[in-house]
Each structure stands twice: as structure tokens, then as C-alpha cells.
Design an enzyme around this catalytic site. Structure first.
Site, PDB file in Angstrom:
ATOM      1  N   ALA A  43       0.830  -1.205   0.000  1.00 40.49           N
ATOM      2  CA  ALA A  43       0.000   0.000   0.000  1.00 40.49           C
ATOM      3  C   ALA A  43       0.866   1.258   0.000  1.00 40.49           C
ATOM      4  CB  ALA A  43      -0.930  -0.013   1.202  1.00 40.49           C
ATOM      5  N   TYR A  45       3.969   1.470  -1.073  1.00 36.92           N
ATOM      6  CA  TYR A  45       4.639   1.550  -2.365  1.00 36.92           C
ATOM      7  C   TYR A  45       3.694   2.140  -3.416  1.00 36.92           C
ATOM      8  CZ  TYR A  45       7.186   0.228  -6.567  1.00 36.92           C
ATOM      9  OH  TYR A  45       7.847   0.264  -7.770  1.00 36.92           O
ATOM     10  N   ASP A  46       2.467   1.572  -3.431  1.00 34.04           N
ATOM     11  CA  ASP A  46       1.468   2.043  -4.391  1.00 34.04           C
ATOM     12  C   ASP A  46       1.225   3.545  -4.262  1.00 34.04           C
ATOM     13  OD1 ASP A  46       1.165  -0.375  -5.507  1.00 34.04           O
ATOM     14  OD2 ASP A  46      -0.877  -0.764  -4.769  1.00 34.04           O
ATOM     15  N   LYS A 130      -6.115 -12.436  -9.413  1.00 32.64           N
ATOM     16  CA  LYS A 130      -4.756 -11.896  -9.486  1.00 32.64           C
ATOM     17  C   LYS A 130      -3.919 -12.630  -8.445  1.00 32.64           C
ATOM     18  CE  LYS A 130      -2.073  -7.721 -10.004  1.00 32.64           C
ATOM     19  NZ  LYS A 130      -0.946  -8.062  -9.165  1.00 32.64           N
ATOM     20  N   GLU A 190       1.872 -17.476 -13.256  1.00 35.75           N
ATOM     21  CA  GLU A 190       2.337 -17.117 -11.928  1.00 35.75           C
ATOM     22  C   GLU A 190       2.833 -18.357 -11.196  1.00 35.75           C
ATOM     23  OE1 GLU A 190       1.981 -13.894 -11.528  1.00 35.75           O
ATOM     24  OE2 GLU A 190       2.093 -13.462  -9.380  1.00 35.75           O
ATOM     25  N   LYS A 307      -9.954  -8.792 -18.108  1.00 32.47           N
ATOM     26  CA  LYS A 307      -9.340  -8.700 -19.436  1.00 32.47           C
ATOM     27  C   LYS A 307     -10.438  -8.682 -20.481  1.00 32.47           C
ATOM     28  CE  LYS A 307      -5.377 -11.372 -17.846  1.00 32.47           C
ATOM     29  NZ  LYS A 307      -4.660 -12.658 -17.847  1.00 32.47           N
ATOM     30  N   CYS A 438       9.576 -21.395  32.531  1.00 32.65           N
ATOM     31  CA  CYS A 438       8.271 -21.572  31.893  1.00 32.65           C
ATOM     32  C   CYS A 438       7.211 -20.777  32.643  1.00 32.65           C
ATOM     33  CB  CYS A 438       7.919 -23.056  31.886  1.00 32.65           C
ATOM     34  SG  CYS A 438       6.236 -23.380  31.355  1.00 32.65           S
ATOM     35  N   CYS A 456      10.050 -26.026  27.489  1.00 29.55           N
ATOM     36  CA  CYS A 456       9.934 -26.113  28.938  1.00 29.55           C
ATOM     37  C   CYS A 456      10.388 -27.509  29.334  1.00 29.55           C
ATOM     38  CB  CYS A 456       8.478 -25.894  29.334  1.00 29.55           C
ATOM     39  SG  CYS A 456       8.087 -26.528  30.963  1.00 29.55           S
ATOM     40  N   CYS A 462       4.255 -29.750  33.931  1.00 30.30           N
ATOM     41  CA  CYS A 462       3.792 -28.478  33.385  1.00 30.30           C
ATOM     42  C   CYS A 462       2.331 -28.601  32.948  1.00 30.30           C
ATOM     43  CB  CYS A 462       4.674 -28.095  32.195  1.00 30.30           C
ATOM     44  SG  CYS A 462       4.130 -26.603  31.370  1.00 30.30           S
TER      45      CYS A 462
HETATM   46  S1  IVH Z   1      -1.918 -10.838 -17.094  1.00 34.86           S
HETATM   47  C1  IVH Z   1      -0.587  -8.016 -20.074  1.00 34.86           C
HETATM   48  N1  IVH Z   1      -3.266 -12.226 -15.317  1.00 34.86           N
HETATM   49  O1  IVH Z   1       0.151  -9.333 -11.981  1.00 34.86           O
HETATM   50  C2  IVH Z   1      -0.955  -8.406 -18.719  1.00 34.86           C
HETATM   51  N2  IVH Z   1      -1.306 -11.095 -14.568  1.00 34.86           N
HETATM   52  O2  IVH Z   1       0.923  -8.226 -14.517  1.00 34.86           O
HETATM   53  C3  IVH Z   1       0.005  -9.388 -18.225  1.00 34.86           C
HETATM   54  N3  IVH Z   1      -0.779 -11.463 -12.201  1.00 34.86           N
HETATM   55  O3  IVH Z   1       3.192  -9.846 -11.532  1.00 34.86           O
HETATM   56  C4  IVH Z   1      -0.363 -10.047 -16.967  1.00 34.86           C
HETATM   57  N4  IVH Z   1      -2.479 -12.775 -11.769  1.00 34.86           N
HETATM   58  O4  IVH Z   1       2.230 -11.988 -12.673  1.00 34.86           O
HETATM   59  C5  IVH Z   1      -2.195 -11.429 -15.528  1.00 34.86           C
HETATM   60  N5  IVH Z   1      -4.553 -13.530 -13.892  1.00 34.86           N
HETATM   61  C6  IVH Z   1      -3.487 -12.747 -14.094  1.00 34.86           C
HETATM   62  C7  IVH Z   1      -2.565 -12.426 -13.072  1.00 34.86           C
HETATM   63  C8  IVH Z   1      -1.486 -11.586 -13.345  1.00 34.86           C
HETATM   64  C9  IVH Z   1      -1.398 -12.213 -11.274  1.00 34.86           C
HETATM   65  C10 IVH Z   1       0.423 -10.686 -11.931  1.00 34.86           C
HETATM   66  C11 IVH Z   1       1.524 -10.830 -12.890  1.00 34.86           C
HETATM   67  C12 IVH Z   1       2.375  -9.620 -12.601  1.00 34.86           C
HETATM   68  C13 IVH Z   1       1.350  -8.620 -12.211  1.00 34.86           C
HETATM   69  C14 IVH Z   1       1.166  -7.616 -13.285  1.00 34.86           C
END
Ligand code: IVH
Length: 703
Positions: A43, A45-46, A130, A190, A307, A438, A456, A462
């Protein structure tokens, strides 16, 4: 129109901030990608990343050509060979908006880019999970895995082929008819670890005095980026495919959904949780459904990915610097949060193991309020340098016990707090030390030789250990005494009525009925359950004793091997080592257990009380069979033998029949319609035999 001074000031300030942000993000990238040791939460980092992105949008002319926003991750480690991806491995844009609006804003962008009319039909998406692991690319030439690489900076990654080849989920050869195998196929996905696998691995690691893995994501990333493939092999890594890279001689299906189906047919694990969703509302519903399911999933996810389903539309949408326009990641609230350590206490387990636990100021993380976090052992506390009073980042992954990721060192005063001099009694900000005695019984604690576990020494003096031993004895898979739950055991131990499992059999109805909160009827049920448990089996009894390192399956092996309890009790280490799956550590635990007079006395009393089981012949003196120590896997339909019959033949000759093919398998006995197990055997180069060959082998033995 002139440029005002205040605007110039603002630009200068923006430039300074952008330079600072670039430097900071670079440092975090190095820590995360190169050392697998994150220094900030996702969080945090983001937030930095987004701040930089926003400034770059506002002042595009100030964007540095090597800004972290233009790159995907860190640079590869020098020690691995570098791999230039045939097609770059991209990242995904993160949608941070809430539920409905996150999906809606992505859908709106897609529709706008595609120039769809307001009233045009909804766009079809594929909603996926993800996964929270490490992105890898697998290159198959003529169907054979020739290279596996990490993402690295998206353009250049690391050659981790040898490590990825140890991952069982990853096919070494594509499945399918030779004519159907493309000359070139890069599969992307992954590498990850399941939470239960990680917990099991950590248990073993801790028992062996090795460092546990911090969490599944770091576990996966760290394992794949090991220079020694043997280490990667020892880690429970898995893989999900979610896309492709470069391809030659293969026609892509029309949609992402069909692409995943095709990848599954090639032999890749593809996650079952995916859904074709028509329009934004369906995406939001998926986000919500998976959000509710998240904690029950066996692995970590940090969001879902949407997607555009049609690959043709994906091509039309194309890319924007580091991210495709056709995909977005919709995250869930962070499972990390910041809080304070209010105290560090220790817990005493069934075997006397002493575990430090941090008591935290309650904090809401990953959907629950967390008040405790395990610190595993003393070394772990030292390594993370957690002190009472510290501000810490806690992380919760599904059903895994919450843990402290790290201390926020900046928040710790540089001077020790006044009024505390020893630092071993929980005083704020002084290094933590485990108590010397202990907390349950006052016995001294001892550190296992060469290990990290502190125990212990009180044994059955015990109360914590007595309680644990009784709960284990009565548990369902041991003596199965119904109704003897934790609370009741606590009462029985606290009142001094029960000091060993043998005391259970001396409990009478009036005694039990006299306990607080115990009705006449439930007391009767308890007495009946205790009585019923006397009829047991040798394996259950051995398991119920709670011998260290003897789990349910070892107990079964011991029962099968020795047949009689007395033979087991008298066995020396050398004999114990002959039992399948019993190694030196287990053998010594068993010997030590029976060497203890107190334990022998409890066993005698249990038998006197009437605890009994069927004794058998055992295999101690059986001659070693033709197949002794050999592991078989039976697959498909055999011409004459039923599966059970084949299994019996193998076992009669001293072999073992197992359910799944692994590197430990010696023979695969295959019949007709043998499927994936046969494939796997061929892949691993394991000897495959048919029924006739099996009979021949056995026949030679008889001759
Ligand atoms: S697609 C063009 N699908 O998210 C898009 N990435 O990509 C390419 N990640 O660390 C990635 N689950 O490994 C895609 N169902 C999923 C994913 C996924 C995890 C990860 C990926 C990368 C990060 C960004």
C-alpha cells in the site's frame, strides 16, 4: 501570456518531489526484486508510485526517461544469465476505485477507446484472479520446455530454467498430438505457493532449525530466485498459466477464455475461478463474489484481473507504455496494516515448545481484527528485532496466523526509555529476551541442541503440556473421546483430577457430574465416551501417546511393522530405522519416549485400565520382498487384474502403492486409457510396466 513566479515555484517544487520519489521507489524496487526483502508495504509503495504518476501526468516534460513508472520492476540478479523476452512481459494497471466504480471506470475507458456507442452491447470480459506470486515465462520449442524466466524489468529477466523445472505443475513437455504441438509457444503465468503448503514447509523448517518463509509471495519469489535448484525443489511451488508470449505455428483462439482452455489442454494448471462477464456490473459482481471467497482460497490473491475477452479487441486496444489497455487489476484492501506491540508473551505448546506471541493494539486487516501475531521463535524475534512498544507492519493471509512483517524503525525512539534497565522484562524498546523459566510451571527452559526451538523442561509437571497431551490423546484421530473438549480438559487439569491420560479412566460419574457447568446427562455421556475409547487400534494408541515427531501416518507404519506394542516399546534405534519412512530423528524420539520411566508407567496404567487393541504379526521378521522399498503407481485399466488385486500383489512383495507420480516413484503400472499419470511418468523418465511385466517380475521371484 507570461509564466508567473508562483507557477515557476510550483514546477521547481514538483521537480524536487519527483526526483525524491524516483530515488525512493528505486530503492524499494531493489529491496523487493533483488533482495526479496520488501522495505515498505504494498500500500505504501502504491501510494508513492501513484503520487509520482500523478506528478508526471501534470508535468510530462519533467518525467525522467528512466522513471520507475516506465519500468516494470527491478533489474535481474547478476548471478543468473539474462534472458531477453521475445515479447516484453507487461504489467497491469491497477484500478483503485471501490467495488462497482472500479469495474465501471475500466469498462468506460474500454468503450471509449473502442469508440462504442452508448447503446452498443456490453463488452465481454474475462474476469480472473490476481495471483500473488512471481510472474514467469516458459518457452516451449517443439513442445519441450527449453527456458523459464522471471519478468525482471519486463524486457530482460533471469534465466531460472533449472528452478522452474523442479515445479511439478509445470509440464516439461506439452500434452497433445504431435501435429498439434506448435514449434514455439511461450506460456506466461504465476509461480505461487499455497498457504497450507507453506505452513507445512515452515513447520518442518522450524523443526530442523531452518528459517521459515515469511509469506507465500516471498516464498515463491525467493525459491525461484535461488541459485541452487535443489533448494527450489525442496519448496512447495505451484503454477497457474494466464497468458502467452511469443508464438509460432499456432493459431490463437478467439478469446482469452478459450486461450486458457487451450493452455489447460497443453497440460498447464489453469485456475478454475474465472468467468466471462458481460459488462461492468458483471465484473463488479465477480469482484464481490471473489472478495467473499478470498479467505477460503488455498492461495493468496491480491485482487482480480479483468481482461477484454476477445483477442481481436485486445489487439485493437493495444498498449500504453508499460500496460495493456485491455486489462486492469482490481485490488482488494491491503492485508497489511500498521499497529503497536503492547506486549510480548509466550505460549507453551503440547510438546513444551515455547512460542513468543506479540500482543498487538487491535487493528483491522484483511477483513478481521487482529490482536495477536506469532513470532515463531526467539531467533525470529531477534532477526526482526521486534521490541515491546514498537510500531510494526502486520500481515494476514487468509487463515494463516497473522504475523509481523517488519518493525517501522523510524518510529522507534533512538534512546531507550527511561526507567527500564534490564530489557528482558518487557520494558519498552529494549531487545526482547525469552523468559528463562516456563510461565506455566516455573521449570527452566532449554534450547534444543543446534535448533531454534526452546522447550519447557517440566514435561508432565507443566500444566500446559499435560493439557496439550490430554487434548491430543482424546482427539478424534487418536482415541476419539467424544465430548472431551479443550474447556473440559482445562477444568480437569486445573482441578488436579487429571494429570496423565490414564487418570481419565479413573473418572467416575459423581466426580464428573460434580464439575461446574456439567449436567447429569452430559456427565453420563462423557463417562460412556471414555469407556468406549478403551476399544482402540494399535495405530491410534501409538498416535495418541503424543510421541514427538510421530504423526498419524508414522503411527500407522509403526503399528503395521511391529504388530505388537511390546515389540515397538522394546525396539532399538536400528530396528526402528527399518520401518518405512522412519528416519533418525523420528527413531530417536521414539526411543527417548519409551526410555522415560514416567511414560512407561502411564502406558502400564492405561493397559491396566482396560485400553486394548488387536495385536498382529507385524513384519519385523518378514523376509525383505522383491519390491521392498519400491514405490508403484497404478493407472488405467489392467487387462485381467483389478486395481486392488494388483496393489495386493505389489504389497505382498514388499512394495508400496502410491496415488500420484513423483520423482520418488519407481514404477508406473499402466493399463489401457492411462491418462495424466502415464504422461507424468514419461516426463520424469520413470519406468513404465504393464501387467504382464509385473507378473513376469513376480514369477521370476517365485521360480
Ligand atoms: S496478465 C498483459 N493475469 O500481476 C498483462 N497477470 O501483470 C500481463 N498477475 O506480476 C499479466 N495474476 O504476474 C495477468 N490472472 C493474471 C494475473 C497476473 C497475477 C500478476 C503478474 C504480474 C502482475 C502484473
Amino acid at each position: 501570456m507570461g509564466v508567473s513566479i508562483s507557477t515557476l515555484d510550483a514546477i521547481a517544487a514538483a521537480r524536487r518531489r519527483m526526483v525524491a520519489l524516483c530515488g525512493e521507489l528505486e530503492a524499494h524496487n531493489r529491496a523487493y526484486y533483488e533482495q526479496d526483502a520488501p522495505t515498505v508495504s504494498d500500500a505504501e509503495y502504491d501510494a508513492l508510485f501513484r503520487e509520482l504518476q500523478a506528478l508526471e501526468n501534470e508535468y510530462p516534460e519533467l518525467q525522467s526517461p528512466d522513471s520507475p513508472t516506465r519500468r516494470v520492476g527491478g533489474r535481474p540478479l547478476d548471478a543468473f544469465a539474462q534472458v531477453t523476452h521475445a515479447l516484453p512481459m507487461l504489467s497491469i494497471q491497477t484500478e483503485t476505485d471501490t467495488e462497482a466504480s472500479g469495474a465501471a471506470s475500466f469498462d468506460a475507458r474500454v468503450r471509449k477507446e473502442l469508440e462504442l456507442a452508448e447503446d452498443a452491447a456490453p463488452v465481454a470480459y474475462l474476469a480472473e484472479l490476481k495471483f500473488d506470486g512471481l510472474a514467469v515465462s516458459l518457452r516451449y520449442e517443439q513442445g519441450v520446455l527449453v527456458q523459464g524466466a522471471t519478468r525482471g524489468d519486463g524486457v530482460t529477466g533471469e534465466d531460472v530454467t533449472r528452478n522452474l523445472k523442479t515445479v511439478h505443475d509445470i509440464p516439461l513437455r506439452l500434452k497433445g498430438e504431435p501435429a498439434q504441438i506448435p514449434p514455439l509457444l511461450e506460456v506466461r503465468g504465476e509461480a505461487y505457493m499455497r498457504r497450507d503448503d507453506l505452513a507445512r514447509y515452515n513447520q518442518k523448517a522450524l523443526a530442523c532449525g531452518e528459517k521459515p518463509l515469511v509469506n507465500p509471495r516471498n516464498g515463491a519469489a525467493g525459491s525461484i530466485r535461488q541459485l541452487d535448484p535443489a533448494i527450489a525443489k525442496s519448496r512447495p511451488l505451484r503454477f497457474f498459466a494466464y497468458g502467452v508470449g511469443a508464438i509460432e505455428g499456432w493459431t490463437l483462439p478467439a478469446t482469452q477464455d478459450e486461450l486458457l482452455t487451450a493452455l489447460a489442454a497443453f497440460g498447464f494448471p489453469v485456475c478454475e475461478h474465472r468467468e466471462v462477464a458481460q459488462g461492468a456490473a458483471a465484473l463488479a459482481a465477480f469482484h464481490e463474489r471473489i472478495g467473499a471467497l478470498r479467505s477460503q482460497l488455498p492461495f493468496d490473491i491480491d485482487g482480480v484481473v479483468y481482461k477484454v475477452n476477445s483477442l481481436e479487441l485486445q489487439r485493437r486496444l493495444g498498449f500504453r507504455s508499460r500496460e495493456p489497455r485491455w486489462a486492469v487489476a482490481h485490488k482488494y484492501p491491503a492485508e497489511e496494516a500498521q499497529t503497536r506491540v503492547e506486549a510480548i508473551e509466550v505460549q507453551v505448546g503440547r510438546t513444551g515448545a515455547i512460542t513468543p506471541v506479540a500482543r498487538l493494539r487491535p487493528v483491522f486487516v484483511g477483513g478481521v481484527t487482529v490482536t495477536n501475531a506469532t513470532l515463531h521463535n526467539e531467533d525470529e524475534v531477534r532477526r526482526k528485532d521486534v521490541r515491546v512498544g514498537d510500531t510494526v507492519i502486520v500481515r494476514r493471509a487468509g487463515d494463516v496466523i497473522p504475523e509481523i512483517v517488519r518493525v517501522v524503525m523510524e518510529a522507534r525512539p533512538t534512546q531507550p526509555q527511561a526507567g527500564s534497565s534490564t530489557g528482558v522484562d518487557g520494558s519498552p524498546f529494549l531487545p526482547y529476551e525469552l523468559p528463562k523459566t516456563c510461565p506455566e510451571c516455573g521449570s527452566t527452559v532449554v534450547r534444543e541442541e543446534g535448533g531454534t526451538i526452546v522447550r519447557c523442561s517440566g514435561g508432565l509437571v507443566c500444566p500446559a503440556q499435560v493439557k496439550g497431551a490430554i487434548i491430543h490423546y482424546a482427539s478424534r484421530r487418536a482415541m476419539d473421546i467424544e465430548g472431551l473438549g479443550d474447556k473440559l480438559v482445562e477444568q480437569l487439569v486445573a482441578s488436579g483430577l487429571v494429570k496423565t491420560p490414564a487418570d481419565l479412566y479413573a473418572l467416575t460419574l459423581p466426580t464428573l457430574a460434580g464439575l461446574e457447568r456439567m449436567g447429569e446427562k452430559s456427565a453420563e455421556n462423557r463417562v460412556a465416551a471414555i469407556e468406549k475409547s478403551k476399544d482402540s487400534s494399535l495405530a491410534r494408541f501409538i498416535f495418541a501417546l503424543g510421541i514427538r515427531n510421530v504423526g498419524e501416518s508414522t503411527a500407522r507404519d509403526l503399528a503395521r511393522y511391529f504388530g505388537r506394542f511390546d515389540t515397538l516399546q522394546q525396539a532399538d534405534v536400528e530396528t526402528l530405522l527399518k520401518v518405512p519412512d522412519v528416519g533418525p530423528v523420528v527413531a530417536e524420539s521414539i526411543r527417548d519416549f519409551f526410555a522415560e520411566a514416567h511414560n512407561r508407567e502411564v502406558i502400564d496404567r492405561l493397559r491396566e485400565a482396560g485400553v486394548r487393541w488387536q495385536e498382529g504379526e507385524g513384519q519385523v521378521d518378514a523376509p525383505p520382498g522383491l519390491f521392498s522399498g519400491k514405490v508403484f503407481v497404478i493407472t488405467g485399466t489392467l487387462p485381467t487384474l483389478k486395481r486392488d488385486e494388483a496393489k495386493a500383489l505389489i504389497e505382498a512383495a514388499g512394495g508400496k502403492a502410491s496415488g500420484s507420480v513423483s520423482r520418488k516413484t519407481d514404477y508406473v503400472l499402466a493399463g489401457s486409457e492411462a491418462g495424466s499419470k502415464l504422461e507424468k511418468a514419461l516426463e520424469l523418465g520413470i519406468t513404465v510396466i504393464d501387467e504382464t511385466t509385473l507378473k513376469d517380475m513376480l514369477g521370476q521371484n517365485n521360480a
